[in-house]
Write a protein that holds these residues in place. Structure first.
Motif, PDB file in Angstrom:
ATOM      1  N   ASP A 117       0.858  -1.195   0.000  1.00 53.39           N
ATOM      2  CA  ASP A 117       0.000   0.000   0.000  1.00 53.39           C
ATOM      3  C   ASP A 117       0.898   1.251   0.000  1.00 53.39           C
ATOM      4  OD1 ASP A 117      -2.292   1.588   0.128  1.00 53.39           O
ATOM      5  OD2 ASP A 117      -2.435   1.456   2.316  1.00 53.39           O
ATOM      6  N   HIS A 122       1.334   4.279  -2.782  1.00 51.39           N
ATOM      7  CA  HIS A 122       1.213   5.723  -2.518  1.00 51.39           C
ATOM      8  C   HIS A 122       2.405   6.478  -3.120  1.00 51.39           C
ATOM      9  CE1 HIS A 122      -1.308   4.565   1.263  1.00 51.39           C
ATOM     10  NE2 HIS A 122      -1.994   4.441   0.134  1.00 51.39           N
ATOM     11  N   HIS A 178      -5.667   3.095  -6.925  1.00 47.90           N
ATOM     12  CA  HIS A 178      -6.497   2.940  -5.729  1.00 47.90           C
ATOM     13  C   HIS A 178      -7.974   2.785  -6.110  1.00 47.90           C
ATOM     14  CE1 HIS A 178      -3.312   3.526  -2.866  1.00 47.90           C
ATOM     15  NE2 HIS A 178      -4.156   3.545  -1.858  1.00 47.90           N
ATOM     16  N   HIS A 208      -6.484  -4.214   1.201  1.00 50.15           N
ATOM     17  CA  HIS A 208      -6.314  -2.975   0.430  1.00 50.15           C
ATOM     18  C   HIS A 208      -4.960  -2.905  -0.313  1.00 50.15           C
ATOM     19  CE1 HIS A 208      -6.214   1.225  -0.597  1.00 50.15           C
ATOM     20  NE2 HIS A 208      -5.192   1.429   0.212  1.00 50.15           N
ATOM     21  N   ASN A 240      -3.985  -3.177  -4.601  1.00 54.86           N
ATOM     22  CA  ASN A 240      -3.184  -2.261  -5.423  1.00 54.86           C
ATOM     23  C   ASN A 240      -2.028  -3.014  -6.076  1.00 54.86           C
ATOM     24  OD1 ASN A 240      -4.793  -0.221  -4.394  1.00 54.86           O
ATOM     25  ND2 ASN A 240      -3.338   0.372  -2.817  1.00 54.86           N
TER      26      ASN A 240
HETATM   27 FE    FE Z   1      -3.820   3.124   0.227  1.00 58.42          FE
END
Ligand code: FE
Ligand code: NAP
Length: 366
Positions: free
Chosen positions: A192, A196, A261, A275, A279
């Protein structure tokens, strides 16, 4: 050159940082609501450290420990009811991104009792309760972002409240709390953070300041993810991951997240894919498409990871993600129809069509 840099969160990093900076809580209020999940904060020492710091500072507190992973609107409304009943004047989120995002939503809803439709309209007349954040996963960076991601069962998706008033006032990052995080969850949350840093660098809102943060975060994450293919996870690696995820949070605080996302959310909503993993599953095909128009930017962030090309990243992700989920035709259509409506799409360097999203799901999850 033009850019805006705004990050109003005081960040404290290091072992024992809560105990050593307990006085910060006195600046936030006189009665706290601790917002956390059912189990982990009680086991990893974070909740005990917060409660001891509050007691040492003579601050009263109540606890709401019913936060679910990928919290729903109903979930945060329940927390906001408790905040009002207990008459708290600040909120402390302890846990992964789910409790941190819930703490933000509860801090908003406690003073702005809205129904779910109005909550996502992102317009709040009353001030928010001050928020402190104690992350116990190294991934979301929510401790330094103005976002609260909440699951909306009505629209069958995860929606985002994005508002500067929910930036935490203080964040306490102590990697000891992440030591109890199982390997799989450590990998998923690290991915994650990776998404980002990468998406932030490939956002059309990227700036000179967010680029520095994204490259440094990518540099730390590239080596950390390679280390995560090994057997054990050292404390030094835990600290590196927590620092890198915070930097990546600072990136998206400025750039927003992008199409990756938005496409991951339906995998979490409908297939319960974690999550970060969601991604990671889609990242290579997303990069391949961006690479066609923005090869220079893609190369720069891939090189910051310490890699030569996107194929090298694919090989690393494949080794970390193991057996991939699959999707059928109906699922591809449904997920694309939901993802194409997401607000985050407009942040993406290249605008993605339905056909391109369809292609990403199809190629990533076959
Ligand atoms: Fe995230
Ligand atoms: P999470 O949903 O917060 O937590 C996942 C699981 O890990 C829970 O079962 C939790 O247990 C457990 N856990 C947490 N810390 C632990 C620890 N130290 N040791 C052992 N178990 C631990 O997972 P997450 O990936 O951190 O957060 C995901 C959420 O963050 C998603 O809703 C995502 O959309 C959101 N997000 C927000 C932002 C933002 O900027 N706001 C950015 C990215 C993602 P308990 O329930 O018992 O605590």
């Amino acid at each position: 050159m033009q850019f805006k840099y705004f990050l109003p969160t005081k960040v404290f990093f290091g072992s024992n940082c809560i105990k050593e900076n307990a006085g910060v809580f006195n600046t936030l209020g006189q009665k706290a609501l601790i917002v956390t999940g059912k189990r982990s904060a009680k086991i990893n020492g974070s909740q005990r450290d917060v409660e001891e710091a509050l007691s040492a500072s003579k601050i009263d507190f109540a606890v709401y420990d019913n936060v679910l992973s990928n919290p729903t609107v109903e979930n945060v409304m329940e927390g906001a009811d408790i905040a009002r009943k207990e008459n708290v004047d600040f909120v402390i989120g302890i846990g992964g991104g789910s409790p941190l995002d819930s703490a933000k939503a509860i801090a908003l809803l406690a003073k702005n009792p809205l129904d779910s439709d109005d909550f996502f309209k992102n317009s709040f007349t009353n001030p928010v309760l001050p928020i402190a954040a104690v992350p116990t996963t190294a991934g979301t960076g929510s401790e330094v972002t103005p976002y609260s991601v909440i699951t909306d069962t009505k629209s069958q998706n995860k929606l985002n409240v994005s508002n500067e008033i929910i930036f935490p006032k203080a964040a306490f990052l102590d990697a000891r709390y992440t030591e109890a995080l199982p390997k799989k969850a450590t990998i998923n949350t690290a991915i994650d953070a990776l998404s980002h840093a990468v998406e932030g660098y490939l956002s059309n809102r990227a700036s000179v300041s967010s680029d520095i943060l994204a490259k440094e975060s990518a540099n730390l994450l590239g080596s950390s993810l390679k280390e995560l293919t090994g057997e054990s996870i050292s404390f030094e690696l835990r600290e590196k991951l927590l620092y890198a995820s915070c930097l990546a949070g600072m990136v998206i605080a400025h750039t927003g997240c992008t199409v990756l996302h938005s496409m991951g959310y339906p995998l979490t909503f409908f297939k319960n894919v974690d999550h970060g993993r969601a991604n990671g599953l889609l990242m290579y095909e997303y990069l391949k498409l961006i690479n066609i128009e923005s090869e220079k930017r893609v190369n720069e962030i891939i090189n910051s990871l310490g890699m030569k090309n996107i194929e090298e990243l694919k090989a690393l992700l494949d080794s970390l993600l193991n057996d991939k989920e699959t999707v059928n035709e109906d699922e591809i259509k449904l997920y694309t129809s939901i993802a194409i409506k997401a607000k985050n799409l407009s942040n993406t360097l290249k605008q993605f069509s339905c056909q391109e999203m369809d292609h990403i799901y199809r190629e990533s999850l076959k």
